[in-house]
Design an enzyme around this catalytic site. Sequence first.
Site, PDB file in Angstrom:
ATOM      1  N   SER A  37       0.198  -1.252  -0.269  1.00 29.29           N
ATOM      2  CA  SER A  37       0.305   0.302  -0.137  1.00 29.29           C
ATOM      3  C   SER A  37       0.618   1.606  -0.029  1.00 29.29           C
ATOM      4  O   SER A  37       0.279   2.469  -0.110  1.00 29.29           O
ATOM      5  CB  SER A  37      -0.779  -0.277   1.162  1.00 29.29           C
ATOM      6  OG  SER A  37      -0.042  -0.551   2.508  1.00 29.29           O
ATOM      7  N   ASP A 346      -3.348   8.564   8.076  1.00 30.90           N
ATOM      8  CA  ASP A 346      -3.916   8.171   8.503  1.00 30.90           C
ATOM      9  C   ASP A 346      -3.795   7.097   9.521  1.00 30.90           C
ATOM     10  O   ASP A 346      -4.117   5.728  10.424  1.00 30.90           O
ATOM     11  CB  ASP A 346      -5.223   7.021   7.477  1.00 30.90           C
ATOM     12  CG  ASP A 346      -4.269   5.838   6.237  1.00 30.90           C
ATOM     13  OD1 ASP A 346      -2.711   5.312   6.936  1.00 30.90           O
ATOM     14  OD2 ASP A 346      -5.033   5.586   5.635  1.00 30.90           O
ATOM     15  N   HIS A 349      -0.144   4.817   6.680  1.00 36.23           N
ATOM     16  CA  HIS A 349       0.375   5.306   5.722  1.00 36.23           C
ATOM     17  C   HIS A 349       0.426   6.350   5.998  1.00 36.23           C
ATOM     18  O   HIS A 349      -0.175   7.578   6.825  1.00 36.23           O
ATOM     19  CB  HIS A 349      -0.078   4.765   4.295  1.00 36.23           C
ATOM     20  CG  HIS A 349      -0.993   3.187   3.961  1.00 36.23           C
ATOM     21  ND1 HIS A 349      -2.370   2.887   4.767  1.00 36.23           N
ATOM     22  CD2 HIS A 349      -0.728   3.036   3.668  1.00 36.23           C
ATOM     23  CE1 HIS A 349      -2.663   2.391   4.810  1.00 36.23           C
ATOM     24  NE2 HIS A 349      -1.811   1.500   3.872  1.00 36.23           N
TER      25      HIS A 349
END
Length: 379
Positions: A37, A346, A349
């Site tokens: 991610s 968040d 990340h």
Amino acid sequence: MDLTLVFLVSFILSSLLCGVSSASSRNITSMFTLGDSHIDTGNALVMAAPVMPVWIDKPPYGETFFGHPSGRFSDGRVIIDFIAEELGLPFLPAFLASSPNVSHGVNLAVGGATAIEVSFFETNGLVPFKLLNNSLDVQLGWFEQIKPSACDGASEEGQGYNDRDCLDRALFFVGELGVNDYNFIWMAGKTEDEVKTYVPKVVDTISMAVERLINQGAVYIVVPGNPPTGCSPAILTFRLSPNRADYDHIGCLRAVNAVARYHNLLLRAAVGGLRGRYPHARIVFADFYDPIIRILENPGHFGFAGDALKACCGAGGGAYNWDPSAFCGMPGVAACGDPAAYVSWDGVHYTEAANRYVADGWLRGPYADPPILSAVGRS
């Protein structure tokens, strides 16, 4: 001296110099990225949406740069976006997007991806749920699936087509990978020493992937290490401890970061071994750990807020502003007023501002060995 003779001497000298530095004078014309991610640009959204709730397609994701959610796990650009911009390439489309144009490369990274195949975690009882099949081996398979199209694109641009060497002007990223592998093992209740026993398998998997790409014609490859996961608001919340000795001078979890450092140590050594076996390849080790630690140790110096371990987007309040039941993108969960002042977007990340700093350190140094621009002849 006769001008014709001057021209001839200059021509001969320039030809000799070109012969010496031909590898470093190439321009990169495409990028192919494998990972999780931290560099995904939309694959997780396509893969996960049919089977589980996702929130990255909701505001405030993407608000800083794109003005709307872009499939990235950030408020704006991720690291490879800055790399692409520097190299004059378009942002990479997600592989799982409908019919992506791969002439300038494609992003194969998927949020939640592991280095080790997902069956390993399922059959060994390390996860109590079914994982998405998005491991490194799967991503390599996707690359091999689109490679003919990428080479056709190279031929159309006058680079010539050869099944093996059409990729000699492509830049590959293999990682960052390993964070999800270790997080699953941590969540299975393993100790630091137990988690460390899995590190060689993760590193060997990444190393074999790099070797597989080199054997298919890859020349320029970036291999990022792990970031300091023990500093992420999510992990700090999950593993909250009353024991002050569990935390370092920044407030990060010692054990979790010790595994990340061990991973990076073994991965750097593996990159050294690959360089010895494949001297024609330019393999970059990209340090993801030190740039984040540098910011967290002195956030004000880099333009970040003093409370650097707190997430920008979340509704958890407290020391880390993170709550798994009130994740960024869920209804009623708002972002901070100035994401550029935060390291974590968040809770898991990084913000665009942090990603920019890491990318610049990989491109120009000091957080890459060698710096990417030096490796590809653009320094």
